[in-house]
Scaffold this motif. Structure first.
Motif, PDB file in Angstrom:
ATOM      1  N   PRO A  49       0.819  -1.231   0.000  1.00  0.00           N
ATOM      2  CA  PRO A  49       0.000   0.000   0.000  1.00  0.00           C
ATOM      3  C   PRO A  49       0.848   1.275   0.000  1.00  0.00           C
ATOM      4  O   PRO A  49       0.499   2.250  -0.649  1.00  0.00           O
ATOM      5  CB  PRO A  49      -0.822  -0.114   1.286  1.00  0.00           C
ATOM      6  N   ALA A  50       1.988   1.256   0.689  1.00  0.00           N
ATOM      7  CA  ALA A  50       2.864   2.432   0.698  1.00  0.00           C
ATOM      8  C   ALA A  50       3.546   2.610  -0.649  1.00  0.00           C
ATOM      9  O   ALA A  50       3.662   3.730  -1.153  1.00  0.00           O
ATOM     10  CB  ALA A  50       3.909   2.290   1.804  1.00  0.00           C
ATOM     11  N   LEU A  51       3.986   1.500  -1.232  1.00  0.00           N
ATOM     12  CA  LEU A  51       4.652   1.585  -2.544  1.00  0.00           C
ATOM     13  C   LEU A  51       3.723   2.149  -3.613  1.00  0.00           C
ATOM     14  O   LEU A  51       4.151   2.898  -4.488  1.00  0.00           O
ATOM     15  CB  LEU A  51       5.156   0.202  -2.968  1.00  0.00           C
ATOM     16  N   SER A  52       2.447   1.811  -3.535  1.00  0.00           N
ATOM     17  CA  SER A  52       1.509   2.300  -4.547  1.00  0.00           C
ATOM     18  C   SER A  52       1.236   3.799  -4.407  1.00  0.00           C
ATOM     19  O   SER A  52       0.794   4.438  -5.353  1.00  0.00           O
ATOM     20  CB  SER A  52       0.193   1.518  -4.478  1.00  0.00           C
ATOM     21  N   GLN A  53       1.526   4.365  -3.226  1.00  0.00           N
ATOM     22  CA  GLN A  53       1.315   5.802  -3.019  1.00  0.00           C
ATOM     23  C   GLN A  53       2.506   6.645  -3.484  1.00  0.00           C
ATOM     24  O   GLN A  53       2.349   7.825  -3.783  1.00  0.00           O
ATOM     25  CB  GLN A  53       1.059   6.080  -1.534  1.00  0.00           C
ATOM     26  N   LEU A  54       3.688   6.050  -3.554  1.00  0.00           N
ATOM     27  CA  LEU A  54       4.891   6.819  -3.885  1.00  0.00           C
ATOM     28  C   LEU A  54       4.830   7.553  -5.216  1.00  0.00           C
ATOM     29  O   LEU A  54       5.233   8.720  -5.286  1.00  0.00           O
ATOM     30  CB  LEU A  54       6.124   5.918  -3.835  1.00  0.00           C
ATOM     31  N   PRO A  55       4.346   6.930  -6.306  1.00  0.00           N
ATOM     32  CA  PRO A  55       4.330   7.662  -7.583  1.00  0.00           C
ATOM     33  C   PRO A  55       3.422   8.892  -7.577  1.00  0.00           C
ATOM     34  O   PRO A  55       3.583   9.780  -8.402  1.00  0.00           O
ATOM     35  CB  PRO A  55       3.814   6.633  -8.588  1.00  0.00           C
ATOM     36  N   LYS A  56       2.506   8.964  -6.635  1.00  0.00           N
ATOM     37  CA  LYS A  56       1.566  10.091  -6.568  1.00  0.00           C
ATOM     38  C   LYS A  56       2.146  11.289  -5.824  1.00  0.00           C
ATOM     39  O   LYS A  56       1.559  12.363  -5.833  1.00  0.00           O
ATOM     40  CB  LYS A  56       0.276   9.643  -5.871  1.00  0.00           C
ATOM     41  N   LEU A  57       3.298  11.114  -5.168  1.00  0.00           N
ATOM     42  CA  LEU A  57       3.884  12.188  -4.374  1.00  0.00           C
ATOM     43  C   LEU A  57       4.711  13.133  -5.231  1.00  0.00           C
ATOM     44  O   LEU A  57       5.357  12.714  -6.180  1.00  0.00           O
ATOM     45  CB  LEU A  57       4.784  11.601  -3.280  1.00  0.00           C
ATOM     46  N   THR A  58       4.690  14.401  -4.859  1.00  0.00           N
ATOM     47  CA  THR A  58       5.562  15.376  -5.511  1.00  0.00           C
ATOM     48  C   THR A  58       6.975  15.212  -4.945  1.00  0.00           C
ATOM     49  O   THR A  58       7.177  14.513  -3.952  1.00  0.00           O
ATOM     50  CB  THR A  58       5.082  16.808  -5.236  1.00  0.00           C
ATOM     51  N   ALA A  59       7.927  15.881  -5.558  1.00  0.00           N
ATOM     52  CA  ALA A  59       9.312  15.822  -5.061  1.00  0.00           C
ATOM     53  C   ALA A  59       9.391  16.357  -3.634  1.00  0.00           C
ATOM     54  O   ALA A  59      10.100  15.796  -2.791  1.00  0.00           O
ATOM     55  CB  ALA A  59      10.230  16.600  -5.992  1.00  0.00           C
ATOM     56  N   GLU A  61       6.959  16.417  -1.355  1.00  0.00           N
ATOM     57  CA  GLU A  61       6.325  15.451  -0.458  1.00  0.00           C
ATOM     58  C   GLU A  61       7.231  14.244  -0.216  1.00  0.00           C
ATOM     59  O   GLU A  61       7.323  13.742   0.904  1.00  0.00           O
ATOM     60  CB  GLU A  61       4.983  14.990  -1.027  1.00  0.00           C
ATOM     61  N   THR A  62       7.928  13.809  -1.252  1.00  0.00           N
ATOM     62  CA  THR A  62       8.852  12.685  -1.113  1.00  0.00           C
ATOM     63  C   THR A  62       9.992  13.055  -0.171  1.00  0.00           C
ATOM     64  O   THR A  62      10.394  12.257   0.678  1.00  0.00           O
ATOM     65  CB  THR A  62       9.411  12.271  -2.488  1.00  0.00           C
ATOM     66  N   HIS A  63      10.503  14.266  -0.293  1.00  0.00           N
ATOM     67  CA  HIS A  63      11.572  14.734   0.591  1.00  0.00           C
ATOM     68  C   HIS A  63      11.103  14.747   2.045  1.00  0.00           C
ATOM     69  O   HIS A  63      11.823  14.298   2.948  1.00  0.00           O
ATOM     70  CB  HIS A  63      12.044  16.119   0.157  1.00  0.00           C
ATOM     71  N   ARG A  64       9.899  15.257   2.284  1.00  0.00           N
ATOM     72  CA  ARG A  64       9.357  15.291   3.650  1.00  0.00           C
ATOM     73  C   ARG A  64       9.161  13.880   4.192  1.00  0.00           C
ATOM     74  O   ARG A  64       9.455  13.611   5.351  1.00  0.00           O
ATOM     75  CB  ARG A  64       8.059  16.085   3.679  1.00  0.00           C
ATOM     76  N   LEU A  65       8.672  12.973   3.356  1.00  0.00           N
ATOM     77  CA  LEU A  65       8.497  11.578   3.772  1.00  0.00           C
ATOM     78  C   LEU A  65       9.847  10.943   4.097  1.00  0.00           C
ATOM     79  O   LEU A  65       9.977  10.222   5.095  1.00  0.00           O
ATOM     80  CB  LEU A  65       7.779  10.782   2.680  1.00  0.00           C
ATOM     81  N   ASP A  66      10.848  11.210   3.279  1.00  0.00           N
ATOM     82  CA  ASP A  66      12.191  10.676   3.534  1.00  0.00           C
ATOM     83  C   ASP A  66      12.697  11.095   4.913  1.00  0.00           C
ATOM     84  O   ASP A  66      13.276  10.293   5.640  1.00  0.00           O
ATOM     85  CB  ASP A  66      13.184  11.143   2.470  1.00  0.00           C
ATOM     86  N   ARG A  67      12.483  12.344   5.260  1.00  0.00           N
ATOM     87  CA  ARG A  67      12.930  12.843   6.563  1.00  0.00           C
ATOM     88  C   ARG A  67      12.232  12.105   7.697  1.00  0.00           C
ATOM     89  O   ARG A  67      12.846  11.749   8.702  1.00  0.00           O
ATOM     90  CB  ARG A  67      12.715  14.339   6.666  1.00  0.00           C
ATOM     91  N   ALA A  68      10.937  11.847   7.544  1.00  0.00           N
ATOM     92  CA  ALA A  68      10.193  11.113   8.577  1.00  0.00           C
ATOM     93  C   ALA A  68      10.684   9.673   8.678  1.00  0.00           C
ATOM     94  O   ALA A  68      10.835   9.130   9.774  1.00  0.00           O
ATOM     95  CB  ALA A  68       8.695  11.152   8.267  1.00  0.00           C
ATOM     96  N   ILE A  69      10.974   9.051   7.548  1.00  0.00           N
ATOM     97  CA  ILE A  69      11.454   7.671   7.554  1.00  0.00           C
ATOM     98  C   ILE A  69      12.836   7.585   8.199  1.00  0.00           C
ATOM     99  O   ILE A  69      13.125   6.641   8.948  1.00  0.00           O
ATOM    100  CB  ILE A  69      11.445   7.080   6.125  1.00  0.00           C
ATOM    101  N   GLY A  96       4.273  17.960   8.130  1.00  0.00           N
ATOM    102  CA  GLY A  96       2.950  17.570   7.665  1.00  0.00           C
ATOM    103  C   GLY A  96       2.927  16.150   7.118  1.00  0.00           C
ATOM    104  O   GLY A  96       2.335  15.892   6.081  1.00  0.00           O
ATOM    105  N   VAL A  97       3.597  15.237   7.841  1.00  0.00           N
ATOM    106  CA  VAL A  97       3.705  13.851   7.390  1.00  0.00           C
ATOM    107  C   VAL A  97       3.133  12.929   8.453  1.00  0.00           C
ATOM    108  O   VAL A  97       3.354  13.140   9.643  1.00  0.00           O
ATOM    109  CB  VAL A  97       5.192  13.479   7.138  1.00  0.00           C
ATOM    110  N   ARG A  98       2.416  11.916   8.010  1.00  0.00           N
ATOM    111  CA  ARG A  98       1.922  10.875   8.909  1.00  0.00           C
ATOM    112  C   ARG A  98       2.385   9.534   8.355  1.00  0.00           C
ATOM    113  O   ARG A  98       2.173   9.232   7.184  1.00  0.00           O
ATOM    114  CB  ARG A  98       0.405  10.892   8.971  1.00  0.00           C
ATOM    115  N   VAL A  99       3.036   8.748   9.220  1.00  0.00           N
ATOM    116  CA  VAL A  99       3.515   7.425   8.827  1.00  0.00           C
ATOM    117  C   VAL A  99       2.984   6.416   9.835  1.00  0.00           C
ATOM    118  O   VAL A  99       3.209   6.560  11.036  1.00  0.00           O
ATOM    119  CB  VAL A  99       5.063   7.363   8.804  1.00  0.00           C
TER     120      VAL A  99
END
Length: 109
Positions: A49-59, A61-69, A96-99
């Motif tokens: 489910p997480a992998l399927s969301q990745l292509p929908k993220l902007t650069a 949003e991806t950067h913010r997600l990376d920081r949370a991970i 503004g990230v929820r994991v």
């Protein structure tokens, strides 16, 4: 032609320093490591489910997600436990990230 208003580089540096301090607070006290060595991090694996969301993220949003991970990899106990499950719900209000994640033992054999 009047100059356009551009963000001050000093403000960008201050924002990054504040963000880094916030990540350090989230991650808790870092373990002592030898000079030249990074602290040990957990391995992070994304489920379908997480992998399927990745292509929908902007650069951004991806950067913010990376920081949370990264914060979670340093301290897997981040986030509030979800009752009656193994899940943890980590919300980073600054980025503004929820994991939603769970921690399992990793066998290197």
């Amino acid at each position: 032609m009047p100059p356009t208003a551009r963000p001050s580089p000093e403000k960008d540096v201050l924002r990054e320093e504040a963000r880094d301090a916030h990540l350090e607070r989230l991650a808790g006290e870092q373990p002592r490591v030898l000079p030249g060595h990074a602290p040990r991090r957990s391995q992070v694996v994304l489920v379908e489910p997480a992998l399927s969301q990745l292509p929908k993220l902007t650069a951004t949003e991806t950067h913010r997600l990376d920081r949370a991970i990264v914060a979670i990899s340093v301290n897997p106990e981040l986030g509030a436990p979800v009752p009656d499950t193994l899940l943890r719900d980590h919300v980073d209000d600054i980025d503004g990230v929820r994991v939603v994640h769970y921690v399992t033992p990793f066998d290197r054999s």
